[in-house]
Design an enzyme around this catalytic site. Sequence first.
Site, mmCIF file in Angstrom:
data_model
loop_
_atom_site.group_PDB
_atom_site.id
_atom_site.type_symbol
_atom_site.label_atom_id
_atom_site.label_comp_id
_atom_site.label_asym_id
_atom_site.label_seq_id
_atom_site.Cartn_x
_atom_site.Cartn_y
_atom_site.Cartn_z
ATOM 1 N N CYS A 134 30.169 44.633 46.053
ATOM 2 C CA CYS A 134 29.862 43.327 46.634
ATOM 3 C C CYS A 134 31.119 42.660 47.183
ATOM 4 C CB CYS A 134 29.204 42.445 45.571
ATOM 5 S SG CYS A 134 28.912 40.764 46.112
ATOM 6 N N CYS A 137 31.391 38.862 46.432
ATOM 7 C CA CYS A 137 31.743 38.561 45.033
ATOM 8 C C CYS A 137 33.218 38.849 44.755
ATOM 9 C CB CYS A 137 30.910 39.385 44.060
ATOM 10 S SG CYS A 137 29.204 39.628 44.532
ATOM 11 N N ASP A 138 33.714 39.973 45.255
ATOM 12 C CA ASP A 138 35.029 40.456 44.809
ATOM 13 C C ASP A 138 36.106 40.493 45.887
ATOM 14 O OD1 ASP A 138 33.817 40.911 42.335
ATOM 15 O OD2 ASP A 138 33.196 42.923 42.902
#
Length: 340
Positions: A134, A137-138
Amino acid sequence: MVRKADVVIIGAGPAGLAAGLYTARLGLETIILEKSALGGQVSVAPFIENYPGFVRISGEELAKRFIEHAKIMGAEIKGGEPAEKLELSGDVKKVITPRNTYEADAIIIATGASRQKLNVPGEKEFEGRGVSYCAVCDGAFFKGKTVAVVGGGNTAVTEALHLAQLVKKLYVIHRRDDFRAEIALKERLLSYSNVTPLWNTIVEAIEGDNVVRRLKLRDLKSNKTYYLEVDGVFVAIGMIPNSKIASEAGVAVDEKGFIIVNRRQETNIRGVFAAGDVTGGVMQVGVAVGEGIIAAMSAFEHVTGGWYAKKKVLKAVKIDFSKLGEETKEPRETLFKFKL
Ligand code: NDP
């Protein structure tokens, strides 16, 4: 605790939330269960440019709108409550979670799909320590660093477009010599000077110490292996359906595990419907929404017997418009152009 509802929807992604807003607005008591974050896969999409009505919107923002809409129409959304077992054989369908047993006349399965794993040495070991699925997200953890994206579809290229703006160097590793992704995305990605595609290449291993340091790659043309130094790797090689609990309860799935439905989104079990990515086919937010709506209308007919059948006396729906803008933080004036 046993909770009764007219319809229980499993999964709060676009399909489940669209279904829930419809069934609730039609007067059916609706509970939507979600095992993790509300909004589904779309909520972590860096951007979406092909959902009609929104030229460009972040996945997170679109998901918030779906959640707000379903809530305002009266659907009860229960996050952090995974459906662990389904009992679907009787007229009353049961959904068992760690906290409750839900009983309903109809079930809509909208459990979506999860990222396919590479299944190479090091992938599991380094998940969360340089291996990610992701970019939204990261991605921020890799600002100014060197990373790789694996895959050649729309997800890989969309994730790569997000990462290209953050990282120093981005490799996109694909097993063919062209992306499968839409041309609009592909050309935009290849215009970034810090992006290098590695065509005809596969990842054979992910290596490092406490974090990812390098990838062992194989050039499929020369059949030679070599190492590529990276700080992280984002895997985006397709989706696998989250259909295990459904198939265990007797719902028919195809050879890849996608739930088999007809045009009314009916499964092989009466009163059980499925919608969205878990049914396979074209995986688009608009399609998931459309299937969710069809499933909702079919569930409505199943529960009530149809518009005039009066098999079930429905409550008048009270729509609480005062909540509008709560989730999206948008001023109500911009959303409300006329008096209700
Ligand atoms: P796709 O199945 O479309 O693409 C997967 C990619 O990964 C392919 O290029 C495939 O290669 C490659 N791949 C598969 N397995 C491996 C493996 N073991 N090793 C290396 N590479 C592999 O999946 P996506 O997740 O990209 O997309 C899923 C669906 O969601 C699609 O329908 C897509 O269109 C949709 N989507 C739409 C978006 C949009 O409209 N904006 C955004 C994101 C997704 P090969 O090509 O050789 O098979």
